[in-house]
Design a protein around this motif. Structure first.
Motif, mmCIF file in Angstrom:
data_model
loop_
_atom_site.group_PDB
_atom_site.id
_atom_site.type_symbol
_atom_site.label_atom_id
_atom_site.label_comp_id
_atom_site.label_asym_id
_atom_site.label_seq_id
_atom_site.Cartn_x
_atom_site.Cartn_y
_atom_site.Cartn_z
ATOM 1 N N LEU A 44 0.847 -1.192 0.000
ATOM 2 C CA LEU A 44 0.000 0.000 0.000
ATOM 3 C C LEU A 44 0.879 1.236 0.000
ATOM 4 N N ASP A 45 0.437 2.286 -0.680
ATOM 5 C CA ASP A 45 1.146 3.553 -0.587
ATOM 6 C C ASP A 45 0.374 4.467 0.354
ATOM 7 N N SER A 46 0.875 5.667 0.569
ATOM 8 C CA SER A 46 0.263 6.567 1.554
ATOM 9 C C SER A 46 -1.161 6.963 1.168
ATOM 10 N N LEU A 47 -1.455 7.054 -0.135
ATOM 11 C CA LEU A 47 -2.822 7.390 -0.552
ATOM 12 C C LEU A 47 -3.773 6.228 -0.278
ATOM 13 N N ASP A 48 -3.307 4.985 -0.461
ATOM 14 C CA ASP A 48 -4.116 3.820 -0.104
ATOM 15 C C ASP A 48 -4.423 3.834 1.395
ATOM 16 N N LEU A 49 -3.404 4.161 2.197
ATOM 17 C CA LEU A 49 -3.583 4.192 3.648
ATOM 18 C C LEU A 49 -4.544 5.314 4.053
ATOM 19 N N GLU A 50 -4.490 6.434 3.353
ATOM 20 C CA GLU A 50 -5.417 7.521 3.640
ATOM 21 C C GLU A 50 -6.853 7.062 3.391
ATOM 22 N N ARG A 51 -7.077 6.356 2.270
ATOM 23 C CA ARG A 51 -8.423 5.866 1.981
ATOM 24 C C ARG A 51 -8.862 4.805 2.992
ATOM 25 N N LEU A 52 -7.927 3.995 3.439
ATOM 26 C CA LEU A 52 -8.234 2.925 4.384
ATOM 27 C C LEU A 52 -8.593 3.457 5.768
ATOM 28 N N THR A 53 -7.845 4.465 6.229
ATOM 29 C CA THR A 53 -7.984 4.908 7.619
ATOM 30 C C THR A 53 -8.563 6.301 7.805
ATOM 31 N N GLY A 54 -8.528 7.129 6.766
ATOM 32 C CA GLY A 54 -8.955 8.521 6.920
ATOM 33 C C GLY A 54 -7.846 9.426 7.440
ATOM 34 N N THR A 55 -6.698 8.858 7.760
ATOM 35 C CA THR A 55 -5.534 9.644 8.191
ATOM 36 C C THR A 55 -4.810 10.129 6.942
ATOM 37 N N ALA A 56 -4.466 11.404 6.913
ATOM 38 C CA ALA A 56 -3.870 12.015 5.722
ATOM 39 C C ALA A 56 -2.627 11.270 5.241
ATOM 40 N N ALA A 57 -2.466 11.203 3.929
ATOM 41 C CA ALA A 57 -1.294 10.564 3.328
ATOM 42 C C ALA A 57 -0.007 11.213 3.833
ATOM 43 N N SER A 58 -0.036 12.516 4.007
ATOM 44 C CA SER A 58 1.158 13.219 4.496
ATOM 45 C C SER A 58 1.524 12.769 5.906
ATOM 46 N N THR A 59 0.534 12.422 6.705
ATOM 47 C CA THR A 59 0.805 11.935 8.065
ATOM 48 C C THR A 59 1.505 10.581 8.005
ATOM 49 N N TRP A 60 1.057 9.683 7.126
ATOM 50 C CA TRP A 60 1.710 8.378 6.975
ATOM 51 C C TRP A 60 3.153 8.549 6.545
ATOM 52 N N ARG A 61 3.390 9.470 5.601
ATOM 53 C CA ARG A 61 4.764 9.708 5.150
ATOM 54 C C ARG A 61 5.612 10.306 6.277
ATOM 55 N N TYR A 62 5.018 11.204 7.063
ATOM 56 C CA TYR A 62 5.743 11.808 8.183
ATOM 57 C C TYR A 62 6.096 10.750 9.216
ATOM 58 N N TRP A 63 5.136 9.901 9.565
ATOM 59 C CA TRP A 63 5.411 8.836 10.527
ATOM 60 C C TRP A 63 6.555 7.949 10.048
ATOM 61 N N ALA A 64 6.569 7.637 8.752
ATOM 62 C CA ALA A 64 7.664 6.818 8.204
ATOM 63 C C ALA A 64 8.987 7.568 8.323
ATOM 64 N N HIS A 65 8.951 8.855 8.071
ATOM 65 C CA HIS A 65 10.161 9.682 8.130
ATOM 66 C C HIS A 65 10.761 9.714 9.538
ATOM 67 N N ILE A 66 9.901 9.808 10.565
ATOM 68 C CA ILE A 66 10.406 9.886 11.939
ATOM 69 C C ILE A 66 10.537 8.507 12.606
ATOM 70 N N GLY A 67 10.192 7.450 11.865
ATOM 71 C CA GLY A 67 10.397 6.094 12.388
ATOM 72 C C GLY A 67 9.309 5.602 13.314
#
Length: 90
Positions: free
Chosen positions: A37-60
């Motif tokens: 899944l990419d961040s846009l898939d995760l946004e559709r799945l959870t309602g959490t913004a794609a940018s938040t998923w990318r940020y979480w990945a960035h900070i570990g």
């Protein structure tokens, strides 16, 4: 030569269209029903913004992810495990 004024809303709409077009092209590279899944898939799945998923990945933080070429992806099973863990700790 006269300077042309461009409506900022129009500029944002064009930028969004370009991002969507790029994301659609990238998504087409993965087979339908992919385990990744990419961040846009995760946004559709959870309602959490794609940018938040990318940020979480960035900070570990968040579920484990990795780079697949130039794209950040998450294994579907890892995301579901992480979401269940979050729900259990709430």
């Amino acid at each position: 030569m006269a300077k042309i004024e461009v409506d900022p809303d129009l500029t944002e709409l064009i930028s969004e269209a370009q991002r969507t077009e790029h994301a659609d092209a990238a998504r087409a590279a993965l087979p339908a029903g992919s385990e990744y899944l990419d961040s846009l898939d995760l946004e559709r799945l959870t309602g959490t913004a794609a940018s938040t998923w990318r940020y979480w990945a960035h900070i570990g933080t968040g579920p484990k992810s990795f780079k697949l070429g130039r794209r950040r992806v998450w294994r579907r099973s890892e995301v579901l495990r992480w979401l269940a863990e979050q729900e259990a700790s709430a």
